[in-house]
Design a protein around this motif. Sequence first.
Motif, mmCIF file in Angstrom:
data_model
loop_
_atom_site.group_PDB
_atom_site.id
_atom_site.type_symbol
_atom_site.label_atom_id
_atom_site.label_comp_id
_atom_site.label_asym_id
_atom_site.label_seq_id
_atom_site.Cartn_x
_atom_site.Cartn_y
_atom_site.Cartn_z
ATOM 1 N N GLY A 51 0.769 -1.232 0.000
ATOM 2 C CA GLY A 51 0.000 0.000 0.000
ATOM 3 C C GLY A 51 0.802 1.285 0.000
ATOM 4 N N ILE A 52 2.127 1.202 -0.093
ATOM 5 C CA ILE A 52 2.906 2.439 -0.038
ATOM 6 C C ILE A 52 2.760 3.211 -1.351
ATOM 7 C CG2 ILE A 52 4.575 1.472 1.563
ATOM 8 C CD1 ILE A 52 6.521 1.202 -0.782
ATOM 9 N N PRO A 53 2.743 4.540 -1.309
ATOM 10 C CA PRO A 53 2.688 5.327 -2.553
ATOM 11 C C PRO A 53 3.948 5.108 -3.389
ATOM 12 C CG PRO A 53 2.138 6.677 -0.631
ATOM 13 C CD PRO A 53 2.673 5.383 -0.106
ATOM 14 N N SER A 54 3.797 5.219 -4.694
ATOM 15 C CA SER A 54 4.920 4.948 -5.582
ATOM 16 C C SER A 54 6.049 5.958 -5.410
ATOM 17 C CB SER A 54 4.435 4.954 -7.039
ATOM 18 O OG SER A 54 3.852 6.203 -7.365
ATOM 19 N N ILE A 55 5.712 7.197 -5.057
ATOM 20 C CA ILE A 55 6.756 8.200 -4.889
ATOM 21 C C ILE A 55 7.659 7.850 -3.717
ATOM 22 C CG2 ILE A 55 5.292 9.637 -3.430
ATOM 23 C CD1 ILE A 55 7.952 10.819 -5.961
ATOM 24 N N VAL A 56 7.116 7.156 -2.718
ATOM 25 C CA VAL A 56 7.929 6.736 -1.574
ATOM 26 C C VAL A 56 8.979 5.729 -2.028
ATOM 27 C CG1 VAL A 56 7.884 5.587 0.677
ATOM 28 C CG2 VAL A 56 6.074 7.196 0.057
ATOM 29 N N ALA A 57 8.602 4.822 -2.917
ATOM 30 C CA ALA A 57 9.576 3.866 -3.455
ATOM 31 C C ALA A 57 10.672 4.590 -4.229
ATOM 32 C CB ALA A 57 8.867 2.852 -4.347
ATOM 33 N N GLY A 58 10.288 5.606 -5.001
ATOM 34 C CA GLY A 58 11.290 6.379 -5.726
ATOM 35 C C GLY A 58 12.232 7.126 -4.795
ATOM 36 N N LEU A 59 11.692 7.726 -3.741
ATOM 37 C CA LEU A 59 12.527 8.436 -2.777
ATOM 38 C C LEU A 59 13.454 7.481 -2.041
ATOM 39 C CD1 LEU A 59 9.934 10.948 -1.294
ATOM 40 C CD2 LEU A 59 11.802 11.450 -2.881
ATOM 41 N N PHE A 60 12.953 6.272 -1.739
ATOM 42 C CA PHE A 60 13.799 5.278 -1.070
ATOM 43 C C PHE A 60 14.993 4.899 -1.935
ATOM 44 C CE2 PHE A 60 14.738 0.706 -1.190
ATOM 45 C CZ PHE A 60 15.406 0.578 0.019
ATOM 46 N N ALA A 61 14.731 4.591 -3.222
ATOM 47 C CA ALA A 61 15.828 4.205 -4.116
ATOM 48 C C ALA A 61 16.797 5.355 -4.311
ATOM 49 C CB ALA A 61 15.260 3.743 -5.461
#
Length: 369
Positions: A192-202
Amino acid sequence: MQTQTQTLSRRPATLTKNRLPRYAVWVVLAAALILGAALSALIGFGIASFTIFTAVIFVLGATALTGIVEGQRRAADRLATYLICGSFLLALVPLVSVIFTVLSKGLAGLSPDFLFTSMGGMTGAVDNNSVETGGPVLGGAYHGIVGTLLITLWATIISVPIGLLTAVYLVEYSNGGPLSRAITFFVDVMTGIPSIVAGLFAAAFFALVFGPGVRTGFVAAVALSVLMIPVVVRSTEEMLKIVPNELREAAYALGVRKWRTILKVVVPTAISGIASGVTLAIARVIGETAPLLVTAGFVNTINMNVFAGWMTTLPTYIYRQLMSPTSPTNTDPSTQRAWAAALLLIIMVMLLNLGARLIARLFAPKTGR
């Protein structure tokens, strides 16, 4: 003999007693169309109001007529049938609308030049000249196609083994201990995490390792893999759970080791669902825009190396064409490119689904003798 003949002659009437004739529903539908058009005309005729009035009148009329002739139980059954069919048709409306809109606006821009050229060297003057002379729109999305395929490929290479092995552990090896419960919890959170969070993590992870400002296709692939892994885990886990335990027990009874049973029996049995889950995961991330802008950037030229340099994907290409047109005074060429890229993206997702079905059919266990 005469009594038996009379009984047989009365039997069809008994079977059709208290039953609506087949044409009754069509008569109600015709009346609903006429009344729906009349009511819609009173408030200013429109397709939406006409459809709503017709549907409501048809459902209420057919249900009431069924209740009068066949009874309340048949009326309730028919009402439920109409509501279910109506919900299905209502769910199809946005899908059909999207497909029709993208086809009507994207087919004009889908050409060989669009597929095999990039935006390198394209300026506002080129678009202005195309509009003024009525010539073809120059510049295409070849660099976006290459970037989409390479980044999605690397994201799949990262995600599928991790997701598959995690699902195998949860189904075949874990006993409901703390580790398996923690994995299940974090998979649910990641879903359920927003996709922008995945981008910020990477972006943050690679900035910590290699320094700030690192934007490559591989960073984008890692961001997409964060979104893909939970989908692969969940779908694979459910597919492995529905494999009958009798198959495992039969292999164990023959002396087959557990890892070989999983590899040769369990996974081939569930390969159809696993392939569908992987395809669903790819379709989930292939249209992402926000994490790719953060991790891969945007360029107008072709970059084949995912480990160096910025890369463009079709979603970011669409975003840039709409938000920053090549010619601010003549935006039609950029809009045409954006619709063509959207249609191309839909076609790619459809091809992925067809490929998943083909893989499932090829690798599914044979049931014949």
